[in-house]
Design an enzyme around this catalytic site. Structure first.
Site, mmCIF file in Angstrom:
data_model
loop_
_atom_site.group_PDB
_atom_site.id
_atom_site.type_symbol
_atom_site.label_atom_id
_atom_site.label_comp_id
_atom_site.label_asym_id
_atom_site.label_seq_id
_atom_site.Cartn_x
_atom_site.Cartn_y
_atom_site.Cartn_z
ATOM 1 N N HIS A 1 0.823 -1.210 0.000
ATOM 2 C CA HIS A 1 0.000 0.000 0.000
ATOM 3 C C HIS A 1 0.852 1.253 0.000
ATOM 4 O O HIS A 1 2.059 1.208 0.232
ATOM 5 C CB HIS A 1 -0.976 0.033 1.187
ATOM 6 N N GLU B 1 -8.385 4.628 9.787
ATOM 7 C CA GLU B 1 -7.895 4.397 8.428
ATOM 8 C C GLU B 1 -8.925 3.710 7.556
ATOM 9 O O GLU B 1 -9.816 3.010 8.033
ATOM 10 C CB GLU B 1 -6.626 3.541 8.474
ATOM 11 N N GLN C 1 -3.896 3.425 1.569
ATOM 12 C CA GLN C 1 -4.256 3.464 2.993
ATOM 13 C C GLN C 1 -4.432 4.932 3.371
ATOM 14 O O GLN C 1 -3.451 5.675 3.452
ATOM 15 C CB GLN C 1 -3.141 2.826 3.835
ATOM 16 N N GLU D 1 7.423 0.851 5.138
ATOM 17 C CA GLU D 1 6.775 -0.164 5.973
ATOM 18 C C GLU D 1 6.940 -1.522 5.296
ATOM 19 O O GLU D 1 6.932 -1.608 4.061
ATOM 20 C CB GLU D 1 5.291 0.200 6.092
ATOM 21 N N HIS E 1 3.862 7.342 3.682
ATOM 22 C CA HIS E 1 4.795 6.209 3.625
ATOM 23 C C HIS E 1 4.437 5.276 2.486
ATOM 24 O O HIS E 1 3.345 5.350 1.927
ATOM 25 C CB HIS E 1 4.818 5.435 4.957
HETATM 26 N N1 CMX Z 1 8.435 10.519 5.777
HETATM 27 C C1 CMX Z 1 9.660 11.073 5.647
HETATM 28 N N2 CMX Z 1 10.326 11.681 6.662
HETATM 29 C C2 CMX Z 1 9.701 11.713 7.848
HETATM 30 C C3 CMX Z 1 8.434 11.122 8.065
HETATM 31 C C4 CMX Z 1 7.780 10.532 6.968
HETATM 32 N N3 CMX Z 1 6.587 9.990 7.087
HETATM 33 N N4 CMX Z 1 8.092 11.302 9.361
HETATM 34 C C5 CMX Z 1 9.094 11.973 9.937
HETATM 35 N N5 CMX Z 1 10.067 12.229 9.036
HETATM 36 C C6 CMX Z 1 11.305 12.973 9.242
HETATM 37 C C7 CMX Z 1 11.002 14.360 9.778
HETATM 38 O O1 CMX Z 1 10.780 15.266 8.725
HETATM 39 C C8 CMX Z 1 12.238 14.701 10.576
HETATM 40 O O2 CMX Z 1 13.246 15.144 9.709
HETATM 41 P P1 CMX Z 1 14.154 16.439 10.081
HETATM 42 O O3 CMX Z 1 14.866 16.049 11.340
HETATM 43 O O4 CMX Z 1 15.052 16.574 8.892
HETATM 44 O O5 CMX Z 1 13.195 17.563 10.275
HETATM 45 C C9 CMX Z 1 12.649 13.350 11.140
HETATM 46 O O6 CMX Z 1 12.049 12.353 10.291
HETATM 47 C C10 CMX Z 1 12.149 13.148 12.563
HETATM 48 O O7 CMX Z 1 10.760 13.425 12.540
HETATM 49 P P2 CMX Z 1 9.878 13.863 13.783
HETATM 50 O O8 CMX Z 1 8.784 14.733 13.264
HETATM 51 O O9 CMX Z 1 10.744 14.377 14.899
HETATM 52 O O10 CMX Z 1 9.187 12.513 14.195
HETATM 53 P P3 CMX Z 1 9.694 11.326 15.094
HETATM 54 O O11 CMX Z 1 11.183 11.160 15.023
HETATM 55 O O12 CMX Z 1 9.052 11.434 16.422
HETATM 56 O O13 CMX Z 1 8.977 10.123 14.305
HETATM 57 C C11 CMX Z 1 9.128 8.229 12.917
HETATM 58 C C12 CMX Z 1 9.381 9.745 13.008
HETATM 59 C C13 CMX Z 1 9.414 7.820 11.480
HETATM 60 C C14 CMX Z 1 10.046 7.504 13.898
HETATM 61 C C15 CMX Z 1 7.616 7.985 13.278
HETATM 62 O O14 CMX Z 1 6.813 8.679 12.354
HETATM 63 C C16 CMX Z 1 7.239 6.533 13.285
HETATM 64 O O15 CMX Z 1 7.474 5.820 14.256
HETATM 65 N N6 CMX Z 1 6.600 6.029 12.190
HETATM 66 C C17 CMX Z 1 6.180 4.634 12.096
HETATM 67 C C18 CMX Z 1 4.742 4.462 12.559
HETATM 68 C C19 CMX Z 1 3.745 5.144 11.679
HETATM 69 O O16 CMX Z 1 4.072 5.924 10.800
HETATM 70 N N7 CMX Z 1 2.438 4.832 11.930
HETATM 71 C C20 CMX Z 1 1.336 5.384 11.162
HETATM 72 C C21 CMX Z 1 0.960 4.481 9.985
HETATM 73 C C22 CMX Z 1 0.333 3.185 10.444
HETATM 74 C C23 CMX Z 1 0.134 2.163 9.329
HETATM 75 O O17 CMX Z 1 0.725 2.286 8.244
HETATM 76 O O18 CMX Z 1 -0.624 1.189 9.551
HETATM 77 CO CO CO Z 2 0.788 1.624 6.269
#
Ligand code: CMX
Ligand code: CO
Length: 146
Positions: free
Chosen positions: A7, A43, A60, A134, A84
């Site tokens: 997705h 979602e 998604q 993912e 993502h």
């Molecule tokens: N795509 C690209 N870059 C991303 C991002 C994304 N989706 N999310 C965060 N970033 C980048 C930010 O821009 C930031 O970059 P800079 O430091 O250059 O500004 C950096 O990563 C850190 O971002 P943050 O805002 O401080 O966020 P966190 O570190 O707290 O979290 C992450 C980032 C990836 C660890 C967190 O989003 C995560 O755990 N994601 C996995 C879970 C998820 O996304 N769940 C929702 C979807 C569920 C599903 O698919 O079922």
């Molecule tokens: Co997903």
């Protein structure tokens, strides 16, 4: 082995309005919807096509259930858009371990529960050229009830 696009995750402020956009514009219908409290999302999965390994590809659509969730934080910073991508695999545990050995941060020690009972984990976007990635193993297909 990653065998397909499972997705594309799209962050939105208003799930119902976004679902309606995809229905009215492209004719895509909601295949499944749920709230995943652990991930902090409401979602909808829009099924785009089936795949040769018996899986499928979806959009998604994700609305945050709380501001401090991954999607909530991302939306506040970026507004709506592609959040993502997700690759499908028959073995999320094995693929995550292999990818971790290559030096890419895998966010979870053990896969967690994703859409429709799937098992999911994420790779850190900073280790993937800016793409939150993912990995998904779909839930086994249940035999029909009698
Ligand atoms: N795509 C690209 N870059 C991303 C991002 C994304 N989706 N999310 C965060 N970033 C980048 C930010 O821009 C930031 O970059 P800079 O430091 O250059 O500004 C950096 O990563 C850190 O971002 P943050 O805002 O401080 O966020 P966190 O570190 O707290 O979290 C992450 C980032 C990836 C660890 C967190 O989003 C995560 O755990 N994601 C996995 C879970 C998820 O996304 N769940 C929702 C979807 C569920 C599903 O698919 O079922
Ligand atoms: Co997903």
């Amino acid at each position: 082995m990653l065998t397909r696009i499972d997705h594309i995750g799209i962050a939105c402020f208003d799930l119902d309005a976004t679902v309606e956009f995809y229905r009215a514009t492209y004719g895509f219908e909601v295949h499944h919807s749920e709230v995943n409290e652990e991930q902090g999302v409401r979602e909808a999965m829009l099924r785009i096509n089936g795949t040769s390994d018996g899986g499928a590809s979806y959009l998604q659509l994700l609305e945050p259930t709380r501001e401090d969730s991954a999607v909530g934080k991302w939306l506040a910073k970026n507004g709506e858009g592609v959040h993502h991508i997700a690759f499908g695999t028959a073995d999320v545990d094995g693929d995550a371990a292999d990818i971790r050995e290559k030096g890419v941060r895998v966010l979870y020690d053990e896969p967690r529960t994703g859409s429709m009972g799937s098992r999911i984990t994420f790779l850190h976007p900073k280790d993937c050229h800016g793409v939150l990635t993912e990995l998904v193993t779909s839930a086994p297909v249940e035999s029909p009830e009698h």
